[in-house]
Design a protein around this motif. Structure first.
Motif, PDB file in Angstrom:
ATOM      1  N   LEU A  88       0.830  -1.206   0.000  1.00 59.01           N
ATOM      2  CA  LEU A  88       0.000   0.000   0.000  1.00 59.01           C
ATOM      3  C   LEU A  88       0.865   1.256   0.000  1.00 59.01           C
ATOM      4  CD1 LEU A  88      -2.850  -0.939   2.510  1.00 59.01           C
ATOM      5  CD2 LEU A  88      -3.078  -0.558   0.055  1.00 59.01           C
ATOM      6  N   VAL A 109      -3.012   5.285  -3.847  1.00 58.77           N
ATOM      7  CA  VAL A 109      -3.540   5.042  -2.501  1.00 58.77           C
ATOM      8  C   VAL A 109      -3.106   6.155  -1.556  1.00 58.77           C
ATOM      9  CG1 VAL A 109      -3.373   3.520  -0.485  1.00 58.77           C
ATOM     10  CG2 VAL A 109      -3.765   2.540  -2.751  1.00 58.77           C
ATOM     11  N   LEU A 161     -10.559   3.547  -3.238  1.00 60.20           N
ATOM     12  CA  LEU A 161      -9.480   2.747  -2.665  1.00 60.20           C
ATOM     13  C   LEU A 161      -9.638   1.271  -3.009  1.00 60.20           C
ATOM     14  CD1 LEU A 161      -9.130   4.493   0.794  1.00 60.20           C
ATOM     15  CD2 LEU A 161      -7.260   4.152  -0.834  1.00 60.20           C
ATOM     16  N   SER A 183      -6.589  -1.248   2.858  1.00 62.99           N
ATOM     17  CA  SER A 183      -6.662   0.140   2.396  1.00 62.99           C
ATOM     18  C   SER A 183      -7.872   0.861   2.975  1.00 62.99           C
ATOM     19  CB  SER A 183      -6.691   0.198   0.866  1.00 62.99           C
ATOM     20  OG  SER A 183      -7.870  -0.388   0.342  1.00 62.99           O
TER      21      SER A 183
END
Length: 378
Positions: free
Chosen positions: A187, A193, A306, A317
Motif C-alpha cells: 500500500l 492510494v 481505494l 486500504s
C-alpha cells in the motif's frame, strides 16, 4: 448499515451534547471536546492495528462482537462518576469500535458482484449519514432534556438490537484476505492510494475544525438554543442522507472520481458558506445543509476508489482510510478547540474551508487515466 448508525452515534455523540457533558461532569466545553480529539487519536492508531490483528477472524463473529462492545461501553458511559472515567471508557469503546466501518465495507465486497460494489459500499455508509440525520438531533434533544446519561443508554439499546440483527442476517463463513506486513508495504508503494488517503485527511480535518464545536459556535455566534442547534444537526444529517442516496445512484454510471469531484465541491461550498455567513443563523443553517450533501458522500467515494485502486488490498486500504479519517478528526478538533478557547470564533470557518479546498485540489489531480489497469478506480 444499522451497525454504522451505532458506530457513528458512538463516535459523534459528544459533539451533540458538549454543553450537557460540561455541566454534568464539571469541565469546560473545550475539555469536553477533547473526548472527540483523544478518541480520534485512538481510532486512527487502532484502525490498521486491529485490521492486522483480526484479519483472520470470521466476519460475522467479528462484526457482531464489535457491536456488542459498543453496546456495553455506551451502557457503562451512562453510569460514569466523573470525566476521567468517561474518557477511559470512551477510549476502550473506540479502540474496538474502529473495526466496524472498514470491516463492514470489506465484508460487503465479499458478498456482492464487482459491478455492484460501489453502490453497495455507499449504501452501507448510509448508516453514518443516518447517524448524523437522526442520531445527532436525537442526541441533542435527549441530552438537553434528560441529560447525557440517558443519551448513552439509548445508544446502548440501539447497539444491542443491531448486533442481534447482524448475527441473524449476515451469512456465516466469510473471511477476508489476511493482512500482514507485506500488505502495508504494498500500500505504501501505491502512489494513488497515498493521494487518496491524503484527500480523506484534508477533508476531515477541515470539517472537524467546525463540526466538533458546531453547537457552542452556533450558540455564541447566533444565540441559538438547544432546539435550534438540533435543527442544524438535523439539516446536516438529512442532506447527508440525500447526498449519499444520490451518490449511490450515480456512482456505478459516473464513476467514483466524477462523483467525488461533485460532492467535494458541494462540501467546500457549504463550509465556505458557514465562514462567510457567520452570525446569521438562517444562512449558517443553509450552508450546513449544502455541506451535509458532501460530508458522507465524499468519504464513501474515497472507500470505493481505494477498493478499485488496489482490490486485493481492500481490507487494509479501507482500514487505513478509516485511520486517516480519524487523524483528520483529531487534527480538526484540536485546531477547532484552540480557536474556540481563544474566542476566535469566526476564524474556524475559514480554516475549515482552506483544508477542504486543498482536498478538492488533490481530488482533481487524482483523475484516473483511461486504461484497463485503472478503470476500476474510476
Amino acid at each position: 448499515m444499522l451497525g454504522n448508525i451505532v458506530t457513528g452515534c458512538s463516535v459523534l455523540a459528544p459533539a451533540g451534547m458538549l454543553a450537557e457533558l460540561s455541566d454534568g461532569l464539571g469541565v469546560t466545553i473545550h475539555t469536553a471536546g477533547l473526548l472527540i480529539t483523544f478518541g480520534a487519536i485512538v481510532l486512527c492508531v487502532g484502525s490498521p492495528v486491529t485490521a492486522w490483528l483480526t484479519s483472520r477472524i470470521e466476519r460475522r463473529a467479528l462484526l457482531t462482537a464489535t457491536l456488542l462492545v459498543l453496546t456495553l461501553t455506551n451502557a457503562a458511559s451512562a453510569f460514569v462518576p466523573n470525566y476521567d472515567s468517561l474518557l477511559i471508557i470512551r477510549l476502550v469503546m473506540l479502540a474496538v469500535g474502529v473495526l466496524y466501518t472498514p470491516q463492514a465495507a470489506g465484508t460487503a465486497a465479499l458478498i456482492v458482484p464487482v459491478e455492484k460494489r460501489g453502490s453497495t459500499i455507499a449504501y452501507i455508509f448510509l448508516g453514518w449519514s443516518l447517524a448524523a440525520a437522526i442520531g445527532l438531533p436525537l442526541i441533542t434533544f435527549i441530552a438537553s432534556r434528560y441529560g447525557f446519561r440517558a443519551t448513552y443508554g439509548a445508544i446502548a439499546l440501539t447497539g444491542l438490537v443491531s448486533s442481534l440483527l447482524l448475527w441473524w442476517r449476515l451469512p456465516g463463513g466469510l473471511h477476508g484476505a489476511p493482512v500482514d506486513l507485506r500488505t502495508w508495504v504494498d500500500l505504501g508503494r501505491n502512489p494513488m492510494v497515498i493521494l487518496l488517503l491524503s484527500i480523506t485527511t484534508l477533508q476531515m480535518s477541515g470539517q472537524f475544525v467546525v463540526f466538533t464545536f458546531m453547537g457552542p459556535l452556533l450558540a455564541k455566534l447566533t444565540g441559538a438554543n438547544a432546539d435550534a442547534v438540533g435543527i442544524v444537526f438535523a439539516l446536516y444529517g438529512i442532506f447527508g442522507f440525500v447526498g449519499i442516496v444520490i451518490a449511490t445512484r450515480v456512482v456505478d454510471s459516473w464513476g467514483a472520481w466524477k462523483t467525488s469531484v461533485l460532492f467535494t465541491v458541494l462540501l467546500l461550498a457549504g463550509v465556505a458558506g458557514w465562514a462567510l455567513s457567520a452570525g446569521a443563523y438562517a444562512l449558517m443553517a443553509a450552508s450546513v445543509a449544502v455541506w451535509g450533501l458532501g460530508f458522507a458522500s465524499t468519504n464513501s467515494m474515497q472507500q470505493v476508489r481505494l477498493v478499485g485502486a488496489a482490490p486485493a488490498l481492500a481490507s487494509a486500504s479501507v482500514s487505513l482510510n478509516t485511520s486517516v479519517l480519524y487523524i483528520g478528526q483529531a487534527i480538526g478538533s484540536a485546531i477547532g478547540g484552540l480557536l474556540f478557547a481563544r474566542e476566535w470564533l469566526h476564524s474556524a470557518g475559514y480554516v475549515a474551508a482552506a483544508f477542504v479546498a486543498a482536498a478538492l485540489a488533490v481530488v482533481v489531480v487524482t483523475r484516473p487515466r483511461r486504461t484497463a489497469a485503472t478503470a476500476a478506480a474510476e
